[in-house]
Design a protein around this motif. Sequence first.
Motif, short mmCIF file in Angstrom:
data_model
loop_
_atom_site.label_atom_id
_atom_site.label_comp_id
_atom_site.label_asym_id
_atom_site.label_seq_id
_atom_site.Cartn_x
_atom_site.Cartn_y
_atom_site.Cartn_z
N GLU A 101 -46.13 -73.16 29.60
CA GLU A 101 -45.85 -73.28 30.90
C GLU A 101 -44.83 -74.06 31.00
O GLU A 101 -44.54 -75.15 31.70
N SER A 102 -43.76 -73.97 29.97
CA SER A 102 -42.39 -74.56 29.96
C SER A 102 -42.53 -76.01 29.57
O SER A 102 -41.42 -76.82 29.73
N THR A 103 -43.60 -76.67 28.79
CA THR A 103 -43.64 -77.99 28.66
C THR A 103 -43.28 -78.05 27.24
O THR A 103 -42.80 -79.23 26.80
N SER A 104 -43.66 -77.25 26.33
CA SER A 104 -43.26 -77.46 24.97
C SER A 104 -42.02 -76.56 24.66
O SER A 104 -41.61 -75.51 25.28
N SER A 105 -41.18 -77.41 23.82
CA SER A 105 -39.62 -76.88 23.77
C SER A 105 -38.86 -76.89 22.27
O SER A 105 -39.42 -77.73 21.71
N PHE A 106 -38.09 -76.21 22.18
CA PHE A 106 -37.05 -76.27 21.02
C PHE A 106 -35.70 -76.41 21.66
O PHE A 106 -35.33 -75.39 22.34
N THR A 107 -34.74 -77.57 21.09
CA THR A 107 -33.55 -77.52 21.43
C THR A 107 -32.72 -77.74 20.29
O THR A 107 -33.06 -78.44 19.36
N GLY A 108 -31.21 -77.46 20.14
CA GLY A 108 -30.63 -77.69 19.40
C GLY A 108 -29.03 -77.38 19.87
O GLY A 108 -28.75 -76.85 20.68
N TYR A 109 -28.16 -78.15 19.14
CA TYR A 109 -26.72 -78.23 19.54
C TYR A 109 -25.94 -78.77 18.32
O TYR A 109 -26.17 -79.55 17.51
N LEU A 110 -24.53 -78.42 18.31
CA LEU A 110 -23.65 -78.44 17.42
C LEU A 110 -23.06 -80.07 17.72
O LEU A 110 -22.62 -80.15 18.98
N ILE A 111 -22.88 -80.91 16.84
CA ILE A 111 -22.39 -82.40 17.09
C ILE A 111 -21.25 -82.29 16.48
O ILE A 111 -20.24 -83.00 17.18
N ASP A 112 -20.82 -81.94 15.41
CA ASP A 112 -19.51 -82.19 14.74
C ASP A 112 -19.47 -80.93 13.62
O ASP A 112 -20.35 -80.54 13.26
N VAL A 113 -17.90 -80.74 13.30
CA VAL A 113 -17.86 -79.81 12.35
C VAL A 113 -17.22 -80.62 11.00
O VAL A 113 -16.74 -81.86 11.42
N PHE B 256 -31.41 -81.05 16.21
CA PHE B 256 -32.63 -80.18 16.75
C PHE B 256 -33.64 -80.99 17.10
O PHE B 256 -33.93 -81.96 16.80
N THR B 257 -34.30 -80.85 18.43
CA THR B 257 -35.51 -81.52 18.99
C THR B 257 -36.60 -80.58 18.94
O THR B 257 -36.60 -79.34 19.73
N ALA B 258 -37.93 -81.11 18.56
CA ALA B 258 -39.17 -80.31 18.97
C ALA B 258 -40.02 -81.00 19.81
O ALA B 258 -40.34 -82.05 19.45
N VAL B 259 -40.51 -80.33 20.85
CA VAL B 259 -41.61 -81.05 21.68
C VAL B 259 -42.78 -80.23 21.77
O VAL B 259 -42.77 -78.96 22.07
N VAL B 260 -43.96 -80.91 21.94
CA VAL B 260 -45.11 -80.07 21.77
C VAL B 260 -46.21 -80.93 22.77
O VAL B 260 -46.33 -82.06 22.79
N LEU B 261 -46.63 -80.11 23.78
CA LEU B 261 -47.81 -80.79 24.46
C LEU B 261 -49.20 -80.23 24.35
O LEU B 261 -49.41 -78.87 24.04
N ASN B 262 -50.39 -81.14 24.36
CA ASN B 262 -51.56 -80.65 24.25
C ASN B 262 -52.47 -81.17 25.10
O ASN B 262 -52.22 -82.43 25.78
N ARG B 263 -53.55 -80.29 25.76
CA ARG B 263 -54.50 -81.04 26.32
C ARG B 263 -55.35 -81.93 25.77
O ARG B 263 -55.44 -82.01 24.64
N GLY B 264 -56.34 -82.73 26.69
CA GLY B 264 -57.22 -83.55 25.92
C GLY B 264 -58.14 -82.94 24.96
O GLY B 264 -58.86 -81.74 25.14
N GLY B 265 -58.57 -83.55 23.77
CA GLY B 265 -59.43 -83.16 23.01
C GLY B 265 -58.90 -82.18 21.74
O GLY B 265 -59.50 -81.60 20.92
N VAL B 266 -57.47 -81.86 22.02
CA VAL B 266 -56.76 -81.07 21.02
C VAL B 266 -55.89 -81.90 20.33
O VAL B 266 -54.93 -82.57 21.07
#
Length: 205
Positions: A193-205, A126-136
């Motif tokens: 605005e589609s800049t912060s995201s959450f992704t996940g996928y199966l690697i192996d069983v 899983f991957t989490a991405v976050v974007l913030n403006r200046g000063g935040v």
Amino acid sequence: MAVMLVLVLLGQLSVHVLGQSLPAELGTTLLSLVAEERNLRAQLEAEADLLERELDKLTTLRQNATCGCPSLSSSPVAFTATLGHNIATLGKQQAIIYEEVTLNLGDAYDVRHGIFTAPFAGLYEFTAVVLNRGGVSTGLSLVLNGEAVTKVQSGDSSYYTMGTNAVALKLVAGDEVWVRHTDQSDSNSIQGESTSSFTGYLIDV
């Protein structure tokens, strides 16, 4: 082996017969037998090929049954979802609902609550991405069944900044993974605005 021996003997017999001077009636009978032998040979070879293909299928089925793999007919598991709007009032430990789903193979990500539920046991990333403006400055946690397993932080005094973090998790069927606001954040906002995201996928069983 027995089938091949019969075919060889019949073949030798047909060669021997064709090389002899025989009465017409007997010769016709023997030629008929030779033709019948050839038909029998073709049928046996076809049946041998069919048996070989069936054996290959059974071998594959046995391997699939013993490897612990999910069904070959099941869909792969992978999703990507982004935040389509800015949030200015994040609450304490508020779950982030990434409502713009661009991929959801296996339908394991619930866009209503922002939660991924493992459909079966396996190793996932899983991957989490976050974007913030200046000063935040904002911190998020990637959560497994309510417990934070990793965090991602983003913030700068003057510029837009993006933070990202990834984690591999060994899950069992029914485990839930999502992203939430951390207690340590200096602000309650997050850029969308589609800049912060959450992704996940199966690697192996």
